[in-house]
Write a protein that holds these residues in place. Sequence first.
Motif, mmCIF file in Angstrom:
data_model
loop_
_atom_site.group_PDB
_atom_site.id
_atom_site.type_symbol
_atom_site.label_atom_id
_atom_site.label_comp_id
_atom_site.label_asym_id
_atom_site.label_seq_id
_atom_site.Cartn_x
_atom_site.Cartn_y
_atom_site.Cartn_z
ATOM 1 N N PHE A 20 -5.378 -1.014 -0.860
ATOM 2 C CA PHE A 20 -4.194 -0.420 -1.478
ATOM 3 C C PHE A 20 -4.123 1.088 -1.237
ATOM 4 C CE2 PHE A 20 -4.678 -3.979 -4.772
ATOM 5 C CZ PHE A 20 -3.859 -4.813 -4.035
ATOM 6 N N VAL A 21 -5.265 1.707 -0.983
ATOM 7 C CA VAL A 21 -5.349 3.159 -0.834
ATOM 8 C C VAL A 21 -5.765 3.483 0.593
ATOM 9 C CG1 VAL A 21 -6.516 5.265 -1.600
ATOM 10 C CG2 VAL A 21 -5.929 3.480 -3.269
ATOM 11 N N ARG A 44 -4.417 -3.716 -11.631
ATOM 12 C CA ARG A 44 -5.145 -4.598 -10.726
ATOM 13 C C ARG A 44 -6.648 -4.334 -10.818
ATOM 14 N NH1 ARG A 44 -1.513 -6.080 -5.784
ATOM 15 N NH2 ARG A 44 0.554 -5.655 -6.571
ATOM 16 N N PHE A 45 -7.019 -3.065 -10.899
ATOM 17 C CA PHE A 45 -8.426 -2.693 -11.027
ATOM 18 C C PHE A 45 -9.017 -3.275 -12.308
ATOM 19 C CE2 PHE A 45 -11.436 0.151 -13.126
ATOM 20 C CZ PHE A 45 -12.461 0.220 -12.184
ATOM 21 N N TRP A 85 -12.186 1.573 -5.293
ATOM 22 C CA TRP A 85 -11.890 0.147 -5.281
ATOM 23 C C TRP A 85 -10.566 -0.112 -4.568
ATOM 24 C CZ3 TRP A 85 -7.830 -2.654 -7.470
ATOM 25 C CH2 TRP A 85 -7.983 -4.055 -7.465
ATOM 26 N N GLY A 86 -9.560 0.737 -4.838
ATOM 27 C CA GLY A 86 -8.262 0.586 -4.192
ATOM 28 C C GLY A 86 -8.352 0.713 -2.683
ATOM 29 N N LYS A 87 -9.198 1.599 -2.200
ATOM 30 C CA LYS A 87 -9.376 1.755 -0.760
ATOM 31 C C LYS A 87 -10.086 0.542 -0.177
ATOM 32 C CE LYS A 87 -11.259 4.841 2.761
ATOM 33 N NZ LYS A 87 -12.005 6.111 3.034
ATOM 34 N N LEU A 132 -1.955 0.093 -9.716
ATOM 35 C CA LEU A 132 -3.312 0.015 -9.189
ATOM 36 C C LEU A 132 -4.299 -0.155 -10.328
ATOM 37 C CD1 LEU A 132 -5.379 0.286 -6.862
ATOM 38 C CD2 LEU A 132 -5.364 2.760 -7.292
ATOM 39 N N GLU A 160 -8.909 8.057 0.119
ATOM 40 C CA GLU A 160 -9.411 8.327 -1.235
ATOM 41 C C GLU A 160 -9.335 9.824 -1.516
ATOM 42 O OE1 GLU A 160 -13.590 7.937 -3.748
ATOM 43 O OE2 GLU A 160 -13.339 6.866 -1.849
ATOM 44 N N SER A 166 0.806 -1.223 0.000
ATOM 45 C CA SER A 166 0.000 0.000 0.000
ATOM 46 C C SER A 166 0.836 1.269 0.000
ATOM 47 C CB SER A 166 -0.946 0.005 1.205
ATOM 48 O OG SER A 166 -0.214 -0.016 2.411
#
Length: 233
Positions: free
Chosen positions: A186-187, A90-91, A180-182, A87, A190, A79
């Motif tokens: 990973f995030v 992956r998304f 989505w990352g959060k 990112l 935001e 992260s």
Amino acid sequence: MPDSFYQEVHRLRDGAVMVYRRGDTKQQVYQARLKVPGVSGYVIRSLKTRDLPTALNQAEDLFYELRAEQKLGMDVRVSGNLKFKDLWKRFYAAHETGLSIHRQRLHRFMAEKYFNPYFGDARVNDMPDAFVERYWDWRINYHNPDRWDGDEDIPANAVKVPAQKTLDMEAGMLRQIFRWGKRIGFVKREPWVKATKVKHTKGRRWSWRWRRQRRRAPAPLCAVKARRPIWTG
């Protein structure tokens, strides 16, 4: 790994935190190797300082920060260093099968043309709102002839100023990626993503005469530098 790799070793938290300098590089900044409870393996981070007291304090603060993030469900191994371009990969991999062919092409086009050239190398863990906000000025002026790279060609459907609907769509796609990352871990935070309102002139397109003259004209000296983002995380 040979013992000489770890130089000037200092251990904290009963060995859970190790501060050291690498023996295989001339760069003398301190590194941290951390064993976070509940996380397999080690987390390695550069402390970006040559001052030992500062490095020790940063390493201990980092240990508590990572432990708190792990309890929140974040993937602390990646992260802090994950870049936007990674990112996005992956998304897209997670959503590709659920997207129509049209939406797949749209996501790939936006990433290749706009998102990755601006955000690509920036870390997503805690991206500054100001950096995201500057994207809109960069994006709105993307087809500005004073900022266009002479080696590139202007697409046939390019407009001088993108439509507000287009910018709002891009903002929605960026929010979807960061959200989505959060959710995945990973995030950490935001960023605020909202498209700038533009004054439009009915989306006038570049004429074919201007295009032909533009190809013959030399590129401005500041063309490449003006289109690069300032912050990379």
